[in-house]
Structures are given as structure tokens and as C-alpha cells.
Design a protein around this motif. Structure first.
Motif, PDB file in Angstrom:
ATOM      1  N   THR A   1       0.689  -1.110  -0.018  1.00 60.87           N
ATOM      2  CA  THR A   1      -0.077  -0.043   0.111  1.00 60.87           C
ATOM      3  C   THR A   1       1.024   1.122   0.085  1.00 60.87           C
ATOM      4  N   GLY A   2       0.383   2.330  -0.663  1.00 57.34           N
ATOM      5  CA  GLY A   2       1.397   3.403  -0.570  1.00 57.34           C
ATOM      6  C   GLY A   2       2.497   3.431  -1.687  1.00 57.34           C
ATOM      7  N   GLY A   3       2.594   2.425  -2.613  1.00 50.27           N
ATOM      8  CA  GLY A   3       3.591   1.995  -3.437  1.00 50.27           C
ATOM      9  C   GLY A   3       4.143   3.296  -4.438  1.00 50.27           C
TER      10      GLY A   3
ATOM     11  N   PHE B   1       7.018   7.970  -1.839  1.00 51.58           N
ATOM     12  CA  PHE B   1       8.571   7.918  -1.690  1.00 51.58           C
ATOM     13  C   PHE B   1       9.255   6.565  -1.121  1.00 51.58           C
ATOM     14  N   ILE B   2       8.645   6.012  -0.094  1.00 52.71           N
ATOM     15  CA  ILE B   2       9.440   4.840   0.474  1.00 52.71           C
ATOM     16  C   ILE B   2       8.734   3.783  -0.430  1.00 52.71           C
ATOM     17  N   GLY B   3       7.539   3.939  -0.423  1.00 53.27           N
ATOM     18  CA  GLY B   3       6.958   2.446  -1.282  1.00 53.27           C
ATOM     19  C   GLY B   3       7.388   2.078  -2.652  1.00 53.27           C
TER      20      GLY B   3
ATOM     21  N   GLN C   1      -5.531   1.880  -8.503  1.00 55.45           N
ATOM     22  CA  GLN C   1      -5.669   3.182  -7.888  1.00 55.45           C
ATOM     23  C   GLN C   1      -6.841   2.892  -6.791  1.00 55.45           C
ATOM     24  N   THR C   2      -6.681   2.592  -5.589  1.00 51.92           N
ATOM     25  CA  THR C   2      -7.648   2.487  -4.829  1.00 51.92           C
ATOM     26  C   THR C   2      -7.220   3.072  -3.565  1.00 51.92           C
ATOM     27  N   ASP C   3      -8.390   3.649  -2.557  1.00 51.79           N
ATOM     28  CA  ASP C   3      -8.367   4.299  -1.499  1.00 51.79           C
ATOM     29  C   ASP C   3      -8.125   3.091  -0.467  1.00 51.79           C
TER      30      ASP C   3
ATOM     31  N   ALA D   1       0.881   2.874   3.012  1.00 57.95           N
ATOM     32  CA  ALA D   1       0.043   4.243   2.762  1.00 57.95           C
ATOM     33  C   ALA D   1      -0.395   5.208   4.151  1.00 57.95           C
ATOM     34  N   ALA D   2       0.068   6.266   3.817  1.00 67.42           N
ATOM     35  CA  ALA D   2      -0.417   7.285   4.938  1.00 67.42           C
ATOM     36  C   ALA D   2      -0.388   8.561   4.569  1.00 67.42           C
ATOM     37  N   GLU D   3      -0.732   9.363   5.518  1.00 65.99           N
ATOM     38  CA  GLU D   3      -0.475  10.808   5.350  1.00 65.99           C
ATOM     39  C   GLU D   3       0.817  11.118   6.021  1.00 65.99           C
ATOM     40  N   SER D   4       1.812  11.713   5.586  1.00 64.96           N
ATOM     41  CA  SER D   4       3.241  11.481   6.035  1.00 64.96           C
ATOM     42  C   SER D   4       3.663  12.579   6.729  1.00 64.96           C
ATOM     43  N   HIS D   5       3.073  13.928   6.452  1.00 60.31           N
ATOM     44  CA  HIS D   5       3.983  15.167   6.521  1.00 60.31           C
ATOM     45  C   HIS D   5       3.329  15.957   7.934  1.00 60.31           C
TER      46      HIS D   5
ATOM     47  N   CYS E   1      10.601   3.609  11.970  1.00 60.83           N
ATOM     48  CA  CYS E   1      12.097   3.764  11.563  1.00 60.83           C
ATOM     49  C   CYS E   1      12.118   5.400  11.785  1.00 60.83           C
ATOM     50  N   SER E   2      13.432   5.709  11.394  1.00 62.42           N
ATOM     51  CA  SER E   2      13.726   7.176  11.498  1.00 62.42           C
ATOM     52  C   SER E   2      13.372   7.736  10.328  1.00 62.42           C
ATOM     53  N   ASN E   3      14.048   9.120  10.334  1.00 56.73           N
ATOM     54  CA  ASN E   3      13.769   9.910   8.866  1.00 56.73           C
ATOM     55  C   ASN E   3      14.566   9.257   7.947  1.00 56.73           C
TER      56      ASN E   3
ATOM     57  N   TYR F   1      13.374  10.093  -5.465  1.00 55.66           N
ATOM     58  CA  TYR F   1      12.059  10.109  -4.995  1.00 55.66           C
ATOM     59  C   TYR F   1      11.262  10.539  -4.030  1.00 55.66           C
ATOM     60  N   HIS F   2      12.040  11.497  -3.207  1.00 53.34           N
ATOM     61  CA  HIS F   2      11.483  12.009  -1.970  1.00 53.34           C
ATOM     62  C   HIS F   2      10.697  13.316  -2.303  1.00 53.34           C
ATOM     63  N   PHE F   3       9.286  13.391  -1.823  1.00 45.36           N
ATOM     64  CA  PHE F   3       8.792  14.613  -2.286  1.00 45.36           C
ATOM     65  C   PHE F   3       9.073  15.798  -1.657  1.00 45.36           C
TER      66      PHE F   3
ATOM     67  N   GLU G   1       8.311  18.437   0.036  1.00 45.44           N
ATOM     68  CA  GLU G   1       7.790  19.115   0.999  1.00 45.44           C
ATOM     69  C   GLU G   1       8.838  18.955   2.349  1.00 45.44           C
ATOM     70  N   LYS G   2       9.527  17.855   2.285  1.00 46.83           N
ATOM     71  CA  LYS G   2      10.376  17.401   3.311  1.00 46.83           C
ATOM     72  C   LYS G   2      11.673  18.283   3.242  1.00 46.83           C
ATOM     73  N   LEU G   3      12.222  17.992   4.387  1.00 50.82           N
ATOM     74  CA  LEU G   3      13.563  18.972   4.577  1.00 50.82           C
ATOM     75  C   LEU G   3      14.722  18.832   3.330  1.00 50.82           C
TER      76      LEU G   3
HETATM   77  P1  NAD Z   1       4.698   9.561   1.116  1.00 45.89           P
HETATM   78  O1  NAD Z   1       3.809  10.652   1.820  1.00 45.89           O
HETATM   79  O2  NAD Z   1       5.911   9.730   0.281  1.00 45.89           O
HETATM   80  O3  NAD Z   1       3.598   8.556   0.292  1.00 45.89           O
HETATM   81  C1  NAD Z   1       2.408   8.054   0.967  1.00 45.89           C
HETATM   82  C2  NAD Z   1       1.511   7.297  -0.215  1.00 45.89           C
HETATM   83  O4  NAD Z   1       0.458   6.909   0.409  1.00 45.89           O
HETATM   84  C3  NAD Z   1       1.409   8.235  -1.404  1.00 45.89           C
HETATM   85  O5  NAD Z   1       1.720   7.376  -2.832  1.00 45.89           O
HETATM   86  C4  NAD Z   1      -0.300   8.451  -1.440  1.00 45.89           C
HETATM   87  O6  NAD Z   1      -0.772   8.600  -2.436  1.00 45.89           O
HETATM   88  C5  NAD Z   1      -0.613   6.962  -0.385  1.00 45.89           C
HETATM   89  N1  NAD Z   1      -1.712   7.309   0.196  1.00 45.89           N
HETATM   90  C6  NAD Z   1      -2.160   8.046   1.163  1.00 45.89           C
HETATM   91  N2  NAD Z   1      -3.501   8.122   1.486  1.00 45.89           N
HETATM   92  C7  NAD Z   1      -3.800   6.775   0.852  1.00 45.89           C
HETATM   93  C8  NAD Z   1      -4.960   6.197   1.027  1.00 45.89           C
HETATM   94  N3  NAD Z   1      -6.020   6.643   1.694  1.00 45.89           N
HETATM   95  N4  NAD Z   1      -5.279   4.875   0.084  1.00 45.89           N
HETATM   96  C9  NAD Z   1      -4.228   4.577  -0.568  1.00 45.89           C
HETATM   97  N5  NAD Z   1      -2.926   5.453  -0.606  1.00 45.89           N
HETATM   98  C10 NAD Z   1      -2.952   6.406   0.094  1.00 45.89           C
HETATM   99  O7  NAD Z   1       5.012   8.838   2.357  1.00 45.89           O
HETATM  100  P2  NAD Z   1       6.579   8.027   2.943  1.00 45.89           P
HETATM  101  O8  NAD Z   1       7.538   9.014   3.069  1.00 45.89           O
HETATM  102  O9  NAD Z   1       6.847   7.200   1.566  1.00 45.89           O
HETATM  103  O10 NAD Z   1       5.971   7.129   3.945  1.00 45.89           O
HETATM  104  C11 NAD Z   1       5.518   5.783   3.728  1.00 45.89           C
HETATM  105  C12 NAD Z   1       5.268   4.993   5.367  1.00 45.89           C
HETATM  106  O11 NAD Z   1       6.480   5.188   5.980  1.00 45.89           O
HETATM  107  C13 NAD Z   1       4.189   5.877   5.962  1.00 45.89           C
HETATM  108  O12 NAD Z   1       3.475   4.952   6.776  1.00 45.89           O
HETATM  109  C14 NAD Z   1       4.995   6.865   7.021  1.00 45.89           C
HETATM  110  O13 NAD Z   1       4.245   7.234   8.124  1.00 45.89           O
HETATM  111  C15 NAD Z   1       6.203   6.084   7.003  1.00 45.89           C
HETATM  112  N6  NAD Z   1       7.465   6.440   7.649  1.00 45.89           N
HETATM  113  C16 NAD Z   1       7.970   7.501   7.023  1.00 45.89           C
HETATM  114  C17 NAD Z   1       9.083   8.289   7.365  1.00 45.89           C
HETATM  115  C18 NAD Z   1       9.785   9.124   6.347  1.00 45.89           C
HETATM  116  O14 NAD Z   1      10.860   9.489   6.698  1.00 45.89           O
HETATM  117  N7  NAD Z   1       9.458   9.319   5.311  1.00 45.89           N
HETATM  118  C19 NAD Z   1       9.680   7.807   8.583  1.00 45.89           C
HETATM  119  C20 NAD Z   1       9.002   6.946   9.400  1.00 45.89           C
HETATM  120  C21 NAD Z   1       7.951   6.184   8.876  1.00 45.89           C
END
Ligand code: NAD
Ligand code: TYD
Length: 353
Positions: A7-9, A12-14, A62-64, A87-91, A186-188, A193-195, A197-199
Motif C-alpha cells: 500500500t502507498g507504493g 517515496f518509500i513505497g 488506484q484505490t483508497d 500508505a499514509a498521510e506522512s507530513h 523507523c527514523s527519518n 523520489y522524496h517529495f 515538502e520534506k527537509l
Molecule cells: P509519502 O507521503 O511519500 O507516500 C504516501 C503514499 O500513500 C502516497 O503514494 C499516497 O498516494 C498514498 N496514500 C495516501 N493516502 C492513501 C489512501 N487513503 N489510500 C491509498 N493510498 C494512500 O510517504 P512516505 O514518506 O513514503 O512514507 C511511507 C510510510 O512510512 C508512511 O506510513 C510513513 O508514516 C512511514 N514513515 C515515513 C518516514 C519518512 O521519513 N518518510 C519515516 C518513518 C515512517
């Protein structure tokens, strides 16, 4: 593991994880990427993978994750035996401005995935639900000490509170229904492919555009930086060698203050552009602090290192160089990202400060 639902592939991390599994491991099965494509989801992150593996080993839906019927249908359609849930809101800053999406996706979405996994898998033990979480659930550290897997939860932002809540649900499904789960905090992360908005990507792109580099507060907040591919290898290690029911902390063991990060990125960019070392530091701008800004995060990851034999492949100096070089080499990706939601967000929230 035959069919992994990631999920959330498209985030960035996915997206890094999908590429890692298909290109760098001995996995022979299929990956189904379930992503809603919010502002943070970018199919371009996987255009190479789609081209190479689409409809054979890589499938995009493409699914919620909150959509109960659709997720149930996907479990059945692909006969999913493993879920890796990113998959998450991450910011954090967005969660401060508007927490609702965080509650819906991070809590309700995780609940919906757990329910579907439980319904589809029943009492099977040859399956796995791996949940990706953050060190931010542990709260904020003072000048010393580390987060361990046993550190009590103390989330401070709407983002970390929603992640903590989802972690508790995962634990509850393990204890109550016997769902075979693993969890990692995990940590930061940083890397390709990092969006922006992050530092770290924000700094690189602002330097390219000669824009101010916003540093919150005194710039002395500390984060522990983990190169994204090392995070992916850690998750793969947990999937293949981890003990069901366990939680593993994953860290970079690279603590830096924010101002150290800003200075390092300025110096590498100056070197790449044949400028004097401090040339871009004139762009550094101290701005109003983030409300409730956690002071320090630092992970102790001895458990995954000692019990599963994982280790990081790069230190911060190597990882940050690779990252800057990736952004410089991928100007079309940067251009495309900058023309979308990023631009509206930056204009609204940063430039006015
Ligand atoms: P990201 O914001 O880059 O990507 C999130 C992805 O989830 C996006 O592709 C988005 O479209 C998708 N998504 C959001 N809401 C959705 C929904 N309702 N249904 C389906 N897809 C949905 O996030 P990331 O930085 O890749 O983080 C991935 C995971 O790792 C998250 O769970 C985050 O909490 C965790 N995490 C991230 C960090 C970091 O430094 N980036 C650190 C610790 C943990
Ligand atoms: P961020 O990348 O948003 O990750 P997180 O809040 O999840 O740790 O921020 C990393 C650190 O950098 C954090 O202490 C906030 C700080 N920061 C700035 O100083 N300026 C910025 O423009 C951003 C986005 C973050």
C-alpha cells in the motif's frame, strides 16, 4: 510470499521498496501496488518498473485503503498472502494545518486493511501483515538516550498520534485475532523520489531555484537519518527473517542537527556547481518554529542488527551525496513534481514566512 500487496507504493518509500524487491532480491512473485494517488503519490516514481514488469509481476490499483469493498475485492482478485503497509498521510506540517485526512487514512485505512486481512486469511499462519511506522510515536528525546522497541508511546503531533493509533490497532489484531503481524518503526528517511515538502529535497530544490532555505526555530532539532534503500533492505529482512509478532526499530545511526543538514547540502551543491564552499549558505533563513516541534529523535536498532543480521550500507556522508546526485540527474522528475501540488503548497505555506 507469492503475492505482496504494497500500500502507498507510489509514494517515496513505497516506490523505492517495490523497485528494491523486484530488482535486488530473489523474490519471484508478484507485487500489487494499492495507492490512492494523493498529492504525494506519483506514478512516475515507478515508470521504469511499470515498463519492465507491468501485468507480469507488477500490478497497479488506484484505490483508497479506506474503501472496504474494493480492498476485499483486491485480496480475492490477486490472492494476497502478504501486506506491506506504507500508505499514509506522512507530513507533520500538513497534519498541523489539517489533521482530518491523517485520522481517516492512517487510522481508518489501517483498520480497514486489518479487517480485510482477517476476513480473507481467517486463521492462516502462512501469511503476513507488515506495518510501517515511525520513531515519532515515541515522542521527543532530550540531549541523551535512545528510542527502543520497548519505549512507551508518547506522540505529540496529529501525524504521530495517528500513526501511534494505527500501531495499537495492529497490536490489537495480533493479540485478539492472532493475525500474523510484524511492525517496524523507523527514523527519518532520505534519498531518491522524496517529495520536496520534506527537509532534504526541499533544500536541494530551493538551492537550484535560489530560494530561501527555511530553518525552523534555532535549527538545533536532531533527526536520525536513514538512507531509503537501507530502510527497504531492513523491511525485506524482517519479511524474510523476522519473528512474527515482533516489532523492529530501524535507524540510520546518523544523528544530525537540522542546521548541519542544511550546511552539508549547501556545501555539496556548491561543489557540484563549482562555487565556493559557503556560496549557498546566504540562502539560509531562520523562520518561525513548528508548533510542538519534537527536539530530538534517535533510534537504537540493535535488535534488528543483532537478531536478524541487518546493517546499513551507507553512512550519512555517502547517502546525502547519492541523494543530491540523483536530484541533479533527474531534472525532468523534479520539473514535473514542481508543477503540481508542491508548487501550491510551497507558495501558500513557506514563501510568506
Ligand atoms: P509519502 O507521503 O511519500 O507516500 C504516501 C503514499 O500513500 C502516497 O503514494 C499516497 O498516494 C498514498 N496514500 C495516501 N493516502 C492513501 C489512501 N487513503 N489510500 C491509498 N493510498 C494512500 O510517504 P512516505 O514518506 O513514503 O512514507 C511511507 C510510510 O512510512 C508512511 O506510513 C510513513 O508514516 C512511514 N514513515 C515515513 C518516514 C519518512 O521519513 N518518510 C519515516 C518513518 C515512517
Ligand atoms: P521533515 O522532513 O518534515 O520530517 P519530520 O518532521 O517528520 O522529522 O523535517 C525534518 C526536520 O527539519 C524537522 O525537525 C523539521 C525541520 N524542517 C525545517 O527546519 N525546515 C523545513 O522547511 C522543513 C520541511 C523541515
Amino acid at each position: 510470499m507469492n503475492v505482496i500487496m504494497v500500500t502507498g507504493g507510489a509514494g517515496f518509500i513505497g516506490s523505492n521498496f517495490i523497485r528494491y524487491v523486484l530488482e535486488k532480491t530473489d523474490f519471484k512473485g508478484k507485487i500489487v501496488n494499492v495507492d490512492k494517488l494523493t498529492y504525494a503519490g506519483n506514478p512516475e516514481n515507478l515508470s521504469d518498473i511499470a515498463q519492465k514488469y507491468s501485468s507480469t509481476r507488477y500490478f497497479f490499483e488506484q484505490t483508497d485503503i479506506c474503501d472496504k469493498e474494493k480492498i476485499a475485492e483486491l485480496f480475492k482478485k490477486y490472492n494476497i498472502d502478504t501486506v506491506v503497509h506504507f500508505a499514509a498521510e506522512s507530513h507533520v506540517d500538513r497534519s498541523i494545518l489539517g489533521p482530518k485526512d491523517f485520522i481517516e487514512t492512517n487510522i481508518m485505512g489501517t483498520f480497514n486493511l486489518l479487517e480485510n486481512a482477517r476476513n480473507y486469511w481467517g486463521q492462516r499462519t502462512d501469511v503476513r501483515f507488515h506495518h510501517i511506522s515511525t520513531d515519532e510515536v515515541y515522542g521527543s528525546l532530550g540531549e541523551t538516550g535512545y528510542f527502543y522497541e520497548t519505549t512507551p508511546y508518547d506522540p505529540r503531533s496529529p501525524y504521530s498520534a495517528s500513526k501511534a493509533s494505527s500501531d495499537h490497532l495492529v497490536e490489537a489484531y495480533k493479540h485478539t485475532y492472532g493475525l500474523p503481524v510484524t511492525k517496524s518503526n523507523c527514523s527519518n528517511n532520505y534519498g531518491p523520489y522524496h517529495f520536496p515538502e520534506k527537509l532534504i529535497p526541499l533544500l536541494i530544490l530551493n538551492i537550484l531555484d535560489q530560494k530561501p532555505l527555511p530553518v525552523y526555530g534555532d535549527g538545533l532539532n536532531v533527526r536520525d537519518w536513514l538512507y531509503v534503500e537501507d530502510h527497504c533492505s531492513a523491511i525485506w529482512t524482517i519479511l524474510t527473517k523476522g519473528i512474527v509478532g515482533e516489532t523492529y526499530n530501524i535507524g540510520g545511526e546518523n544523528e544530525r542537527t537540522n542546521i548541519e543538514i542544511v550546511n552539508t547540502v549547501c556545501e555539496i551543491m556548491a561543489e557540484k556547481h563549482n562555487k565556493e564552499k559557503d556560496f549557498y549558505k546566504k540562502l539560509i533563513t531562520f523562520v518561525k518554529d513548528r508548533p510542538g516541534h519534537d527536539r530530538r529523535y534517535a533510534i537504537n536498532c540493535d535488535k534488528i542488527k543483532q537478531q536478524l543480521g541487518w546493517k546499513q550500507s551507507v553512512n550519512f556522508e555517502q547517502g546525502i551525496r547519492k541523494t543530491v546526485e540523483w536530484y541533479l540527474a533527474n531534472s525532468q522528475w523534479v520539473k514535473n513534481v514542481q508543477s503540481g501540488d508542491y508548487k501550491n503548497w510551497i507558495n501558500k505555506n513557506y514563501e510568506k514566512r
